[in-house]
Design a protein around this motif. Sequence first.
Motif, PDB file in Angstrom:
ATOM      1  N   ARG A  79       1.770  12.769   7.391  1.00  0.00           N
ATOM      2  CA  ARG A  79       1.967  13.131   5.976  1.00  0.00           C
ATOM      3  C   ARG A  79       2.469  14.569   5.860  1.00  0.00           C
ATOM      4  NH1 ARG A  79       0.982  11.596   0.947  1.00  0.00           N
ATOM      5  NH2 ARG A  79       0.239  13.083  -0.582  1.00  0.00           N
ATOM      6  N   ARG A  80       1.899  15.465   6.652  1.00  0.00           N
ATOM      7  CA  ARG A  80       2.331  16.857   6.627  1.00  0.00           C
ATOM      8  C   ARG A  80       3.802  16.972   7.032  1.00  0.00           C
ATOM      9  NH1 ARG A  80      -0.550  20.477  10.653  1.00  0.00           N
ATOM     10  NH2 ARG A  80      -1.662  18.523  10.685  1.00  0.00           N
ATOM     11  N   ASN A  81       4.211  16.221   8.047  1.00  0.00           N
ATOM     12  CA  ASN A  81       5.581  16.265   8.525  1.00  0.00           C
ATOM     13  C   ASN A  81       6.522  15.443   7.649  1.00  0.00           C
ATOM     14  OD1 ASN A  81       5.828  17.788  11.210  1.00  0.00           O
ATOM     15  ND2 ASN A  81       3.898  16.692  11.338  1.00  0.00           N
ATOM     16  N   HIS A  82       5.972  14.506   6.900  1.00  0.00           N
ATOM     17  CA  HIS A  82       6.781  13.667   6.003  1.00  0.00           C
ATOM     18  C   HIS A  82       7.460  14.524   4.929  1.00  0.00           C
ATOM     19  CE1 HIS A  82       8.043  10.040   3.946  1.00  0.00           C
ATOM     20  NE2 HIS A  82       7.442  10.428   2.844  1.00  0.00           N
ATOM     21  N   ARG A  83       6.853  15.658   4.601  1.00  0.00           N
ATOM     22  CA  ARG A  83       7.460  16.565   3.613  1.00  0.00           C
ATOM     23  C   ARG A  83       8.778  17.135   4.113  1.00  0.00           C
ATOM     24  NH1 ARG A  83       3.162  20.928   2.718  1.00  0.00           N
ATOM     25  NH2 ARG A  83       2.833  20.462   4.888  1.00  0.00           N
ATOM     26  N   PRO A  88      10.583   6.233   7.432  1.00  0.00           N
ATOM     27  CA  PRO A  88      10.726   4.915   6.815  1.00  0.00           C
ATOM     28  C   PRO A  88       9.372   4.229   6.650  1.00  0.00           C
ATOM     29  CG  PRO A  88      12.212   5.157   8.703  1.00  0.00           C
ATOM     30  CD  PRO A  88      11.311   6.337   8.690  1.00  0.00           C
ATOM     31  N   TYR A  89       9.173   3.619   5.508  1.00  0.00           N
ATOM     32  CA  TYR A  89       7.982   2.813   5.207  1.00  0.00           C
ATOM     33  C   TYR A  89       6.682   3.612   5.208  1.00  0.00           C
ATOM     34  CZ  TYR A  89      11.474  -0.675   6.219  1.00  0.00           C
ATOM     35  OH  TYR A  89      12.628  -1.406   6.228  1.00  0.00           O
ATOM     36  N   PHE A  90       6.774   4.918   5.007  1.00  0.00           N
ATOM     37  CA  PHE A  90       5.574   5.742   5.067  1.00  0.00           C
ATOM     38  C   PHE A  90       4.588   5.410   3.952  1.00  0.00           C
ATOM     39  CE2 PHE A  90       3.117   9.704   4.578  1.00  0.00           C
ATOM     40  CZ  PHE A  90       2.520   9.686   5.812  1.00  0.00           C
ATOM     41  N   ALA A  91       5.065   5.040   2.787  1.00  0.00           N
ATOM     42  CA  ALA A  91       4.159   4.672   1.698  1.00  0.00           C
ATOM     43  C   ALA A  91       3.317   3.453   2.072  1.00  0.00           C
ATOM     44  CB  ALA A  91       4.949   4.392   0.416  1.00  0.00           C
ATOM     45  N   LYS A  92       3.927   2.471   2.719  1.00  0.00           N
ATOM     46  CA  LYS A  92       3.177   1.291   3.163  1.00  0.00           C
ATOM     47  C   LYS A  92       2.187   1.657   4.266  1.00  0.00           C
ATOM     48  CE  LYS A  92       6.343  -2.430   2.014  1.00  0.00           C
ATOM     49  NZ  LYS A  92       7.101  -3.577   2.526  1.00  0.00           N
ATOM     50  N   ILE A  93       2.590   2.524   5.153  1.00  0.00           N
ATOM     51  CA  ILE A  93       1.695   2.955   6.229  1.00  0.00           C
ATOM     52  C   ILE A  93       0.469   3.647   5.637  1.00  0.00           C
ATOM     53  CG2 ILE A  93       1.485   4.613   8.131  1.00  0.00           C
ATOM     54  CD1 ILE A  93       4.419   3.811   8.824  1.00  0.00           C
ATOM     55  N   GLN A  94       0.687   4.509   4.658  1.00  0.00           N
ATOM     56  CA  GLN A  94      -0.433   5.172   3.992  1.00  0.00           C
ATOM     57  C   GLN A  94      -1.344   4.161   3.301  1.00  0.00           C
ATOM     58  OE1 GLN A  94       0.476   9.370   2.246  1.00  0.00           O
ATOM     59  NE2 GLN A  94       2.156   8.021   1.671  1.00  0.00           N
ATOM     60  N   ARG A  95      -0.742   3.206   2.616  1.00  0.00           N
ATOM     61  CA  ARG A  95      -1.504   2.201   1.868  1.00  0.00           C
ATOM     62  C   ARG A  95      -2.352   1.343   2.814  1.00  0.00           C
ATOM     63  NH1 ARG A  95       2.141   0.862  -1.826  1.00  0.00           N
ATOM     64  NH2 ARG A  95       3.409  -0.118  -0.236  1.00  0.00           N
ATOM     65  N   TYR A  96      -1.746   0.827   3.893  1.00  0.00           N
ATOM     66  CA  TYR A  96      -2.493  -0.005   4.835  1.00  0.00           C
ATOM     67  C   TYR A  96      -3.582   0.800   5.543  1.00  0.00           C
ATOM     68  CZ  TYR A  96       1.155  -3.522   4.166  1.00  0.00           C
ATOM     69  OH  TYR A  96       2.017  -4.443   3.618  1.00  0.00           O
ATOM     70  N   SER A  97      -3.291   2.044   5.878  1.00  0.00           N
ATOM     71  CA  SER A  97      -4.292   2.892   6.515  1.00  0.00           C
ATOM     72  C   SER A  97      -5.471   3.134   5.578  1.00  0.00           C
ATOM     73  CB  SER A  97      -3.686   4.228   6.936  1.00  0.00           C
ATOM     74  OG  SER A  97      -2.677   4.039   7.896  1.00  0.00           O
ATOM     75  N   ALA A  98      -5.183   3.408   4.317  1.00  0.00           N
ATOM     76  CA  ALA A  98      -6.245   3.648   3.334  1.00  0.00           C
ATOM     77  C   ALA A  98      -7.109   2.406   3.146  1.00  0.00           C
ATOM     78  CB  ALA A  98      -5.640   4.086   2.002  1.00  0.00           C
ATOM     79  N   ILE A  99      -6.485   1.236   3.097  1.00  0.00           N
ATOM     80  CA  ILE A  99      -7.255  -0.004   2.943  1.00  0.00           C
ATOM     81  C   ILE A  99      -8.136  -0.231   4.176  1.00  0.00           C
ATOM     82  CG2 ILE A  99      -7.111  -2.523   2.752  1.00  0.00           C
ATOM     83  CD1 ILE A  99      -4.484  -2.070   1.140  1.00  0.00           C
ATOM     84  N   ALA A 100      -7.578  -0.033   5.366  1.00  0.00           N
ATOM     85  CA  ALA A 100      -8.352  -0.213   6.599  1.00  0.00           C
ATOM     86  C   ALA A 100      -9.550   0.738   6.629  1.00  0.00           C
ATOM     87  CB  ALA A 100      -7.471   0.002   7.823  1.00  0.00           C
ATOM     88  N   LEU A 101      -9.331   1.983   6.264  1.00  0.00           N
ATOM     89  CA  LEU A 101     -10.423   2.958   6.269  1.00  0.00           C
ATOM     90  C   LEU A 101     -11.460   2.632   5.201  1.00  0.00           C
ATOM     91  CD1 LEU A 101      -8.334   6.176   6.935  1.00  0.00           C
ATOM     92  CD2 LEU A 101      -9.839   4.981   8.547  1.00  0.00           C
ATOM     93  N   ALA A 102     -11.018   2.146   4.049  1.00  0.00           N
ATOM     94  CA  ALA A 102     -11.956   1.761   2.980  1.00  0.00           C
ATOM     95  C   ALA A 102     -12.820   0.578   3.416  1.00  0.00           C
ATOM     96  CB  ALA A 102     -11.195   1.430   1.699  1.00  0.00           C
ATOM     97  N   VAL A 103     -12.209  -0.417   4.055  1.00  0.00           N
ATOM     98  CA  VAL A 103     -12.976  -1.568   4.544  1.00  0.00           C
ATOM     99  C   VAL A 103     -13.978  -1.108   5.601  1.00  0.00           C
ATOM    100  CG1 VAL A 103     -12.846  -3.770   5.783  1.00  0.00           C
ATOM    101  CG2 VAL A 103     -11.205  -3.272   3.967  1.00  0.00           C
ATOM    102  N   LEU A 104     -13.576  -0.196   6.473  1.00  0.00           N
ATOM    103  CA  LEU A 104     -14.488   0.340   7.477  1.00  0.00           C
ATOM    104  C   LEU A 104     -15.693   1.014   6.818  1.00  0.00           C
ATOM    105  CD1 LEU A 104     -15.263   1.028  10.389  1.00  0.00           C
ATOM    106  CD2 LEU A 104     -13.827   3.079  10.174  1.00  0.00           C
ATOM    107  N   VAL A 105     -15.444   1.788   5.785  1.00  0.00           N
ATOM    108  CA  VAL A 105     -16.544   2.462   5.081  1.00  0.00           C
ATOM    109  C   VAL A 105     -17.484   1.435   4.454  1.00  0.00           C
ATOM    110  CG1 VAL A 105     -17.086   3.929   3.092  1.00  0.00           C
ATOM    111  CG2 VAL A 105     -15.317   4.638   4.710  1.00  0.00           C
TER     112      VAL A 105
END
Length: 184
Positions: A79-83, A88-105
């Motif tokens: 994300r820091r380097n994305h600036r 490509p597809y970084f928004a989807k990567i962020q979304r899937y990562s957030a969902i995975a981390l939320a399910v883990l929590v």
Amino acid sequence: MITRTAHAPRWARAMMLLIPALWMGLIIGISGIEAPLKFTAPGITIPLGLGIGRRVFFAMNIVEVLLGIALLVALITLRRNHRFQALPYFAKIQRYSAIALAVLVVKTVVIRPLLASHTDAVLGGTSDGGSTTHYFYIAAELILFVVLVMLVLTAVRGLLAPTNSVEPLLTDDGNASSTTPTEH
């Protein structure tokens, strides 16, 4: 001398592929193979199976938390380097990562303590077993697995592509736009 790179670090890009792949293997091995087969082994009683399962799933949860932290570190780095350079597809990567981390929590903070109290009751002899909480855990594992598959596919599709192939899009007036490539 510290300089900023215009490219996303390769280690972070690789981790967005490797971590979810390892995590999927853990889910397949423990939740998909070990847990169901454990109770079919000769001589395994419900209390013995639950005792083994508690240890195995406790260890699995520790590994999952470590994988989640590593995934988060890689995501923050990207994300820091994305600036500086669109990935490509970084928004989807962020979304899937957030969902995975939320399910883990949810699994770690909500479902596992409920399962632990239920297995305590079974091991203490105050319950015969059978819990709907197991279905919530199974559902969480299935959701997590699907999200990790989507994350791996997105990482293969977007992060492993050469980053220098992503060029700024030009607007109608000829100026560079900061938008990322269209996601499918």
